[in-house]
Design a protein around this motif. Sequence first.
Motif, PDB file in Angstrom:
ATOM      1  N   SER A  14      -4.946   9.529   0.283  1.00  0.00           N
ATOM      2  CA  SER A  14      -5.210   8.403  -0.602  1.00  0.00           C
ATOM      3  C   SER A  14      -4.373   7.209  -0.192  1.00  0.00           C
ATOM      4  O   SER A  14      -3.242   7.356   0.276  1.00  0.00           O
ATOM      5  CB  SER A  14      -4.889   8.766  -2.052  1.00  0.00           C
ATOM      6  OG  SER A  14      -5.717   9.809  -2.521  1.00  0.00           O
ATOM      7  N   CYS A  15      -4.931   6.034  -0.384  1.00  0.00           N
ATOM      8  CA  CYS A  15      -4.251   4.771  -0.134  1.00  0.00           C
ATOM      9  C   CYS A  15      -4.416   3.923  -1.378  1.00  0.00           C
ATOM     10  O   CYS A  15      -5.526   3.478  -1.684  1.00  0.00           O
ATOM     11  CB  CYS A  15      -4.849   4.079   1.087  1.00  0.00           C
ATOM     12  SG  CYS A  15      -4.187   2.431   1.426  1.00  0.00           S
ATOM     13  N   THR A  52      -8.205   2.378  -5.004  1.00  0.00           N
ATOM     14  CA  THR A  52      -7.810   3.402  -4.044  1.00  0.00           C
ATOM     15  C   THR A  52      -8.860   3.560  -2.945  1.00  0.00           C
ATOM     16  O   THR A  52     -10.061   3.491  -3.205  1.00  0.00           O
ATOM     17  CB  THR A  52      -7.612   4.754  -4.747  1.00  0.00           C
ATOM     18  OG1 THR A  52      -6.628   4.613  -5.783  1.00  0.00           O
ATOM     19  CG2 THR A  52      -7.134   5.820  -3.775  1.00  0.00           C
ATOM     20  N   TRP A  92       1.240  -2.760   5.486  1.00  0.00           N
ATOM     21  CA  TRP A  92       1.215  -1.321   5.757  1.00  0.00           C
ATOM     22  C   TRP A  92       1.844  -0.513   4.637  1.00  0.00           C
ATOM     23  O   TRP A  92       2.768  -0.971   3.960  1.00  0.00           O
ATOM     24  CB  TRP A  92       1.985  -1.011   7.044  1.00  0.00           C
ATOM     25  CG  TRP A  92       1.366  -1.573   8.274  1.00  0.00           C
ATOM     26  CD1 TRP A  92       1.470  -2.850   8.743  1.00  0.00           C
ATOM     27  CD2 TRP A  92       0.537  -0.867   9.200  1.00  0.00           C
ATOM     28  NE1 TRP A  92       0.751  -2.985   9.907  1.00  0.00           N
ATOM     29  CE2 TRP A  92       0.175  -1.786  10.216  1.00  0.00           C
ATOM     30  CE3 TRP A  92       0.075   0.442   9.279  1.00  0.00           C
ATOM     31  CZ2 TRP A  92      -0.635  -1.432  11.286  1.00  0.00           C
ATOM     32  CZ3 TRP A  92      -0.724   0.797  10.339  1.00  0.00           C
ATOM     33  CH2 TRP A  92      -1.075  -0.130  11.331  1.00  0.00           C
ATOM     34  N   GLY A  93       1.369   0.704   4.487  1.00  0.00           N
ATOM     35  CA  GLY A  93       2.043   1.667   3.652  1.00  0.00           C
ATOM     36  C   GLY A  93       3.162   2.347   4.412  1.00  0.00           C
ATOM     37  O   GLY A  93       3.405   2.076   5.590  1.00  0.00           O
ATOM     38  N   LEU A  96       0.832  -1.186   0.000  1.00  0.00           N
ATOM     39  CA  LEU A  96       0.000   0.000   0.000  1.00  0.00           C
ATOM     40  C   LEU A  96       0.875   1.247   0.000  1.00  0.00           C
ATOM     41  O   LEU A  96       1.953   1.261   0.601  1.00  0.00           O
ATOM     42  CB  LEU A  96      -0.909   0.023   1.228  1.00  0.00           C
ATOM     43  CG  LEU A  96      -1.869  -1.168   1.359  1.00  0.00           C
ATOM     44  CD1 LEU A  96      -2.517  -1.170   2.736  1.00  0.00           C
ATOM     45  CD2 LEU A  96      -2.931  -1.109   0.273  1.00  0.00           C
ATOM     46  N   ILE A 118      -9.787  -1.880   4.456  1.00  0.00           N
ATOM     47  CA  ILE A 118      -8.634  -1.012   4.623  1.00  0.00           C
ATOM     48  C   ILE A 118      -8.835  -0.148   5.868  1.00  0.00           C
ATOM     49  O   ILE A 118      -9.890   0.475   6.031  1.00  0.00           O
ATOM     50  CB  ILE A 118      -8.416  -0.111   3.402  1.00  0.00           C
ATOM     51  CG1 ILE A 118      -8.155  -0.954   2.150  1.00  0.00           C
ATOM     52  CG2 ILE A 118      -7.266   0.862   3.647  1.00  0.00           C
ATOM     53  CD1 ILE A 118      -6.873  -1.766   2.194  1.00  0.00           C
ATOM     54  N   TYR A 130      -1.185   6.363   8.217  1.00  0.00           N
ATOM     55  CA  TYR A 130      -0.899   5.110   7.535  1.00  0.00           C
ATOM     56  C   TYR A 130      -2.189   4.413   7.131  1.00  0.00           C
ATOM     57  O   TYR A 130      -3.191   4.500   7.834  1.00  0.00           O
ATOM     58  CB  TYR A 130      -0.148   4.140   8.452  1.00  0.00           C
ATOM     59  CG  TYR A 130       1.175   4.626   8.989  1.00  0.00           C
ATOM     60  CD1 TYR A 130       2.353   4.317   8.328  1.00  0.00           C
ATOM     61  CD2 TYR A 130       1.242   5.354  10.173  1.00  0.00           C
ATOM     62  CE1 TYR A 130       3.574   4.735   8.833  1.00  0.00           C
ATOM     63  CE2 TYR A 130       2.453   5.774  10.682  1.00  0.00           C
ATOM     64  CZ  TYR A 130       3.617   5.460  10.014  1.00  0.00           C
ATOM     65  OH  TYR A 130       4.826   5.872  10.517  1.00  0.00           O
ATOM     66  N   CYS A 131      -2.156   3.698   6.032  1.00  0.00           N
ATOM     67  CA  CYS A 131      -3.216   2.757   5.729  1.00  0.00           C
ATOM     68  C   CYS A 131      -2.664   1.344   5.822  1.00  0.00           C
ATOM     69  O   CYS A 131      -1.457   1.112   5.712  1.00  0.00           O
ATOM     70  CB  CYS A 131      -3.847   3.014   4.356  1.00  0.00           C
ATOM     71  SG  CYS A 131      -2.768   2.824   2.923  1.00  0.00           S
ATOM     72  N   TRP A 147      -7.276   2.996   8.405  1.00  0.00           N
ATOM     73  CA  TRP A 147      -6.410   4.167   8.516  1.00  0.00           C
ATOM     74  C   TRP A 147      -5.967   4.311   9.968  1.00  0.00           C
ATOM     75  O   TRP A 147      -6.784   4.190  10.891  1.00  0.00           O
ATOM     76  CB  TRP A 147      -7.115   5.440   8.062  1.00  0.00           C
ATOM     77  CG  TRP A 147      -7.165   5.618   6.578  1.00  0.00           C
ATOM     78  CD1 TRP A 147      -8.188   5.314   5.748  1.00  0.00           C
ATOM     79  CD2 TRP A 147      -6.129   6.169   5.755  1.00  0.00           C
ATOM     80  NE1 TRP A 147      -7.868   5.640   4.452  1.00  0.00           N
ATOM     81  CE2 TRP A 147      -6.603   6.167   4.423  1.00  0.00           C
ATOM     82  CE3 TRP A 147      -4.853   6.670   6.004  1.00  0.00           C
ATOM     83  CZ2 TRP A 147      -5.852   6.638   3.351  1.00  0.00           C
ATOM     84  CZ3 TRP A 147      -4.096   7.138   4.936  1.00  0.00           C
ATOM     85  CH2 TRP A 147      -4.600   7.114   3.634  1.00  0.00           C
ATOM     86  N   GLU A 152       0.516   5.466   0.614  1.00  0.00           N
ATOM     87  CA  GLU A 152      -0.280   6.622   1.008  1.00  0.00           C
ATOM     88  C   GLU A 152       0.238   7.884   0.320  1.00  0.00           C
ATOM     89  O   GLU A 152       1.432   7.999   0.036  1.00  0.00           O
ATOM     90  CB  GLU A 152      -0.236   6.842   2.526  1.00  0.00           C
ATOM     91  CG  GLU A 152      -0.700   5.662   3.362  1.00  0.00           C
ATOM     92  CD  GLU A 152       0.445   4.772   3.797  1.00  0.00           C
ATOM     93  OE1 GLU A 152       0.283   4.071   4.818  1.00  0.00           O
ATOM     94  OE2 GLU A 152       1.506   4.769   3.133  1.00  0.00           O
TER      95      GLU A 152
END
Length: 129
Positions: free
Chosen positions: A21-22, A78, A119-120, A4, A34, A95-96, A36, A6
């Motif tokens: 955005s993710c 997204t 995780w992003g 992912l 998803i 984070y997403c 956040w 972000e």
Amino acid sequence: QLQLVESGGGLVQPGGSLRLSCAASGFTLAGYAIGWFRQAPGKEREGISCISSGGGNSYYKDSVKGRFAISRDNAKNTVYLLINSLVPEDTAVYYCATSGLWYCQVYDNQLTPGLFNSWGQGTQVTVSS
């Protein structure tokens, strides 16, 4: 791989808004819930919102309810988080993440970071005048 990314963070004035955005990389987002999360300096990471795979169910932490709005566009692969009426206390890395399930794992009205394994890299949100 469930990767992912972000984006959308930045410096914003109190009372302002951002749309985070993710985006999924290497997989189709449509099958996954998803979440956040955010982590402010010196504080633990906290779950603030989550959306189920089809968008039919969502979760918000009480402290952001009414100010933040989660949505998804599976055709664009997204998930978005609109963050409104921002105050300095919202300053954090956002984070997403996904646990690989279609639904949001919410227990005792909390979204726990340890249940999420993909995780992003995070995007910085700074609220300051």
